[in-house]
Design a protein around this motif. Structure first.
Motif, mmCIF file in Angstrom:
data_model
loop_
_atom_site.group_PDB
_atom_site.id
_atom_site.type_symbol
_atom_site.label_atom_id
_atom_site.label_comp_id
_atom_site.label_asym_id
_atom_site.label_seq_id
_atom_site.Cartn_x
_atom_site.Cartn_y
_atom_site.Cartn_z
ATOM 1 N N LEU A 1 0.826 -1.211 0.000
ATOM 2 C CA LEU A 1 0.000 0.000 0.000
ATOM 3 C C LEU A 1 0.860 1.261 0.000
ATOM 4 C CD1 LEU A 1 -2.891 -0.920 2.476
ATOM 5 C CD2 LEU A 1 -3.019 -0.679 -0.015
ATOM 6 N N ALA A 2 1.995 1.214 0.719
ATOM 7 C CA ALA A 2 2.893 2.372 0.747
ATOM 8 C C ALA A 2 3.462 2.646 -0.641
ATOM 9 C CB ALA A 2 4.023 2.130 1.743
ATOM 10 N N ILE A 3 3.851 1.580 -1.336
ATOM 11 C CA ILE A 3 4.384 1.727 -2.698
ATOM 12 C C ILE A 3 3.296 2.266 -3.629
ATOM 13 C CG2 ILE A 3 5.267 0.468 -4.704
ATOM 14 C CD1 ILE A 3 6.598 -1.473 -2.714
ATOM 15 N N THR A 4 2.112 1.683 -3.530
ATOM 16 C CA THR A 4 0.993 2.113 -4.378
ATOM 17 C C THR A 4 0.641 3.574 -4.125
ATOM 18 O OG1 THR A 4 0.073 -0.130 -4.366
ATOM 19 C CG2 THR A 4 -1.413 1.662 -4.998
ATOM 20 N N PHE A 5 0.599 3.954 -2.853
ATOM 21 C CA PHE A 5 0.251 5.333 -2.512
ATOM 22 C C PHE A 5 1.282 6.313 -3.054
ATOM 23 C CE2 PHE A 5 0.350 9.029 0.317
ATOM 24 C CZ PHE A 5 -0.950 9.476 0.142
ATOM 25 N N SER A 6 2.542 5.927 -3.043
ATOM 26 C CA SER A 6 3.586 6.815 -3.564
ATOM 27 C C SER A 6 3.395 7.047 -5.062
ATOM 28 C CB SER A 6 4.966 6.222 -3.285
ATOM 29 O OG SER A 6 5.217 6.183 -1.903
ATOM 30 N N PHE A 7 3.092 5.970 -5.819
ATOM 31 C CA PHE A 7 2.777 6.128 -7.239
ATOM 32 C C PHE A 7 1.570 7.051 -7.404
ATOM 33 C CE2 PHE A 7 4.932 1.926 -8.118
ATOM 34 C CZ PHE A 7 5.865 2.422 -9.000
ATOM 35 N N LEU A 8 0.550 6.803 -6.603
ATOM 36 C CA LEU A 8 -0.691 7.561 -6.666
ATOM 37 C C LEU A 8 -0.440 9.042 -6.411
ATOM 38 C CD1 LEU A 8 -3.856 6.518 -6.701
ATOM 39 C CD2 LEU A 8 -3.764 7.188 -4.318
ATOM 40 N N TYR A 9 0.333 9.317 -5.383
ATOM 41 C CA TYR A 9 0.582 10.681 -4.931
ATOM 42 C C TYR A 9 1.369 11.475 -5.973
ATOM 43 C CZ TYR A 9 1.058 14.175 -1.214
ATOM 44 O OH TYR A 9 0.969 15.309 -0.454
ATOM 45 N N VAL A 10 2.451 10.875 -6.470
ATOM 46 C CA VAL A 10 3.287 11.571 -7.450
ATOM 47 C C VAL A 10 2.522 11.789 -8.753
ATOM 48 C CG1 VAL A 10 5.414 11.472 -8.799
ATOM 49 C CG2 VAL A 10 5.408 10.680 -6.429
ATOM 50 N N VAL B 1 -7.949 15.331 4.303
ATOM 51 C CA VAL B 1 -7.134 14.603 3.332
ATOM 52 C C VAL B 1 -5.679 14.541 3.786
ATOM 53 C CG1 VAL B 1 -6.220 14.642 0.981
ATOM 54 C CG2 VAL B 1 -8.628 15.148 1.392
ATOM 55 N N MET B 2 -5.143 15.664 4.281
ATOM 56 C CA MET B 2 -3.752 15.681 4.722
ATOM 57 C C MET B 2 -3.555 14.820 5.970
ATOM 58 S SD MET B 2 -1.872 17.241 2.605
ATOM 59 C CE MET B 2 -0.351 17.580 3.506
ATOM 60 N N TRP B 3 -4.575 14.739 6.827
ATOM 61 C CA TRP B 3 -4.484 13.841 7.976
ATOM 62 C C TRP B 3 -4.394 12.383 7.508
ATOM 63 C CZ3 TRP B 3 -2.734 14.862 12.415
ATOM 64 C CH2 TRP B 3 -3.007 16.058 13.091
ATOM 65 N N VAL B 4 -5.170 12.031 6.506
ATOM 66 C CA VAL B 4 -5.126 10.668 5.963
ATOM 67 C C VAL B 4 -3.750 10.372 5.381
ATOM 68 C CG1 VAL B 4 -6.037 9.141 4.169
ATOM 69 C CG2 VAL B 4 -7.604 10.560 5.496
ATOM 70 N N VAL B 5 -3.216 11.322 4.619
ATOM 71 C CA VAL B 5 -1.879 11.164 4.037
ATOM 72 C C VAL B 5 -0.836 11.002 5.144
ATOM 73 C CG1 VAL B 5 -0.097 12.282 2.659
ATOM 74 C CG2 VAL B 5 -2.490 12.476 1.974
ATOM 75 N N PHE B 6 -0.945 11.808 6.173
ATOM 76 C CA PHE B 6 -0.009 11.754 7.296
ATOM 77 C C PHE B 6 -0.038 10.377 7.960
ATOM 78 C CE2 PHE B 6 0.597 12.110 11.916
ATOM 79 C CZ PHE B 6 1.882 12.640 11.964
ATOM 80 N N VAL B 7 -1.231 9.863 8.199
ATOM 81 C CA VAL B 7 -1.365 8.555 8.851
ATOM 82 C C VAL B 7 -0.756 7.451 7.990
ATOM 83 C CG1 VAL B 7 -3.018 6.801 9.604
ATOM 84 C CG2 VAL B 7 -3.385 9.199 10.211
#
Length: 451
Positions: A257-266, A431-437
């Motif tokens: 999920l961390a890898i996926t989120f990084s792709f998603l975020y960028v 949204v930023m709280w979710v990203v932070f968590v």
């Protein structure tokens, strides 16, 4: 053409749109050489080339017919570097076939974006991220891309004493790559269409001349000259297509999920920033500064990413080079359609693109890195301390930690913590709280080595 693309409404013609589409392709075509060189470190280069061309065509066709915008799409620089160097050669280096896991993450990212494209979630997400962090992340990615380009060309090398050092000028790759940067910059100055691609081809030709004269000696078993003896490089797609690994993802859910989120975020920054920038230059934004049919634009990006992951390439995103086609008069999806057709035509030229060496493609990485680094000028370092530190950490951590994801993680975590410390927690959106968590969970996973 009029019925499909509404040419008269946009005050353009078929000829102008086709020429604009060719211009966009010329400015984007370098990705067909660069992407196999980057992803080829962990995957089959021939397969990556075919996957890149096909996925780019699919996404650009969707942009043409669904959104009717003059925007070309292909594998994003920065995202492919994250895919190869951070994920496959870094976090997943001990896995047997790390590229399969990375492709699975890209696939999941694409599916999420397809779902989000039917709503306004992507717009809400991007609007929740502080401007300073957006600019800092863009600049950090620019430095990271430039650093990779310099390493690929041998301009920067490993050093036991100082970690990195200047490469030897006795290495012709170094000299040719540096000349390539100057050539591209000079062509851009004189507004030459396709400056990046022309620079790549020019330095490659110089390399072939030097090889023919016996001055440049390529690695054993290789040549700078393209070979058509083996036919067109279509077989490689068997080594990259439909190679997803959901088994690993299920058993390493937090890391995945961390890898996926990084792709998603960028990908969020690449797509939204590029689309708004190109649309603004083309005069396509409405009086409120919004982009009509923006959901369809995002859908093209999302479907392209999903298709690319199935074929065997990293995240597909809108290209800022589309602005070259807009400058040439492109205003509708006919420009994008022309660009997409050219990506298909490039398949029959695969031996040429695959023979282009790293010293010729590295100047493109270095130059595009400079374009992205320009965002640093928009960062306000004299304002809120959370904004300043967040942007700063994004810029320095990406190249120094050799990871786009790490740069984003430090930026977001520092921003949220400083907002709380300075008693401005009200500025932190849900949204930023979710990203932070999510990033906090990633740090926990790194500390505990939970995989």
């Amino acid at each position: 053409m009029e019925k499909l693309f509404k040419l008269k409404e946009h005050n353009t013609t078929v000829k102008r749109e086709i020429l604009a589409g060719l211009t966009t392709f010329l400015t984007m075509a370098y990705i067909l050489a660069v992407n196999p060189n980057i992803l080829g470190t962990v995957m089959n280069r021939n397969g990556v080339f075919v996957a890149t061309a096909l996925a780019s065509a699919i996404a650009t066709f969707i942009m043409a017919f669904l959104a009717n915008y003059p925007i070309g799409l292909s594998a994003g620089l920065g995202l492919n570097a994250y895919f190869a160097y951070t994920v496959c050669l870094g976090e997943l280096a001990n896995e047997a076939e790390p590229f399969r896991i990375a492709l699975t993450a890209v696939f999941v990212e694409g599916i999420i974006f397809i779902l989000l494209s039917f709503f306004k979630f992507r717009e809400q997400i991007i609007n929740s991220i502080p401007q300073n962090l957006k600019f800092g992340i863009s600049a950090g990615i620019g430095l990271f891309i430039a650093f990779i380009g310099m390493q690929n060309a041998g301009i920067i090398v490993n050093s036991d004493a100082t970690l990195v050092d200047l490469g030897s000028f006795r290495n012709l790759d170094v000299v040719l790559a540096l000349i390539g940067v100057i050539v591209i910059a000079a062509l851009v100055h004189y507004n030459v269409k396709g400056a990046v691609l022309i620079g790549i081809l020019a330095i490659w030709i110089v390399g072939m001349i030097l090889q023919a004269c016996g001055i440049y000696v390529p690695a054993e078993g290789t040549s700078l000259f393209p070979s058509f003896e083996g036919g067109l490089a279509f077989d490689g797609i068997k080594e990259t297509a439909f190679k997803l690994d959901f088994g690993w993802a299920a058993s390493h859910i937090i890391q995945f999920l961390a890898i996926t989120f990084s792709f998603l975020y960028v990908d969020l920054f690449d797509t939204v920033g590029t689309v708004v920038g190109v649309a603004d230059k083309a005069g396509l934004l409405d009086e409120k500064g919004n982009l009509p049919r923006v959901g369809k634009v995002f859908l093209a990006d999302a479907v392209g990413t999903t298709a690319g992951s199935l074929l065997g390439t990293s995240t597909i995103t809108s290209f800022v080079e589309s602005s070259a086609g807009v400058a040439a008069g492109g205003r509708t999806g006919l420009t994008a359609l022309t660009t997409g057709v050219m990506f298909l035509v490039s398949l029959i030229l695969s031996p040429i693109f695959l023979a282009i060496p790293s010293f010729a493609t590295s100047p493109a990485l270095i130059y595009v890195g400079m374009l992205m680094l320009m965002s640093i000028g928009k960062v306000k370092f004299d304002g809120d301390i959370a904004d300043s530190v967040g942007a700063y950490l994004a810029v320095v951590m990406m190249p120094l930690a050799y990871s786009i994801a790490t740069g984003i993680m430090f930026a977001v975590i520092a921003w949220v913590i400083l907002k709380v410390v300075t008693k401005k927690a009200k500025d932190i959106s849900p949204v930023m709280w979710v990203v932070f968590v999510l990033f906090a969970l990633r740090i926990v996973a790194l500390v505990t080595n939970f995989q």
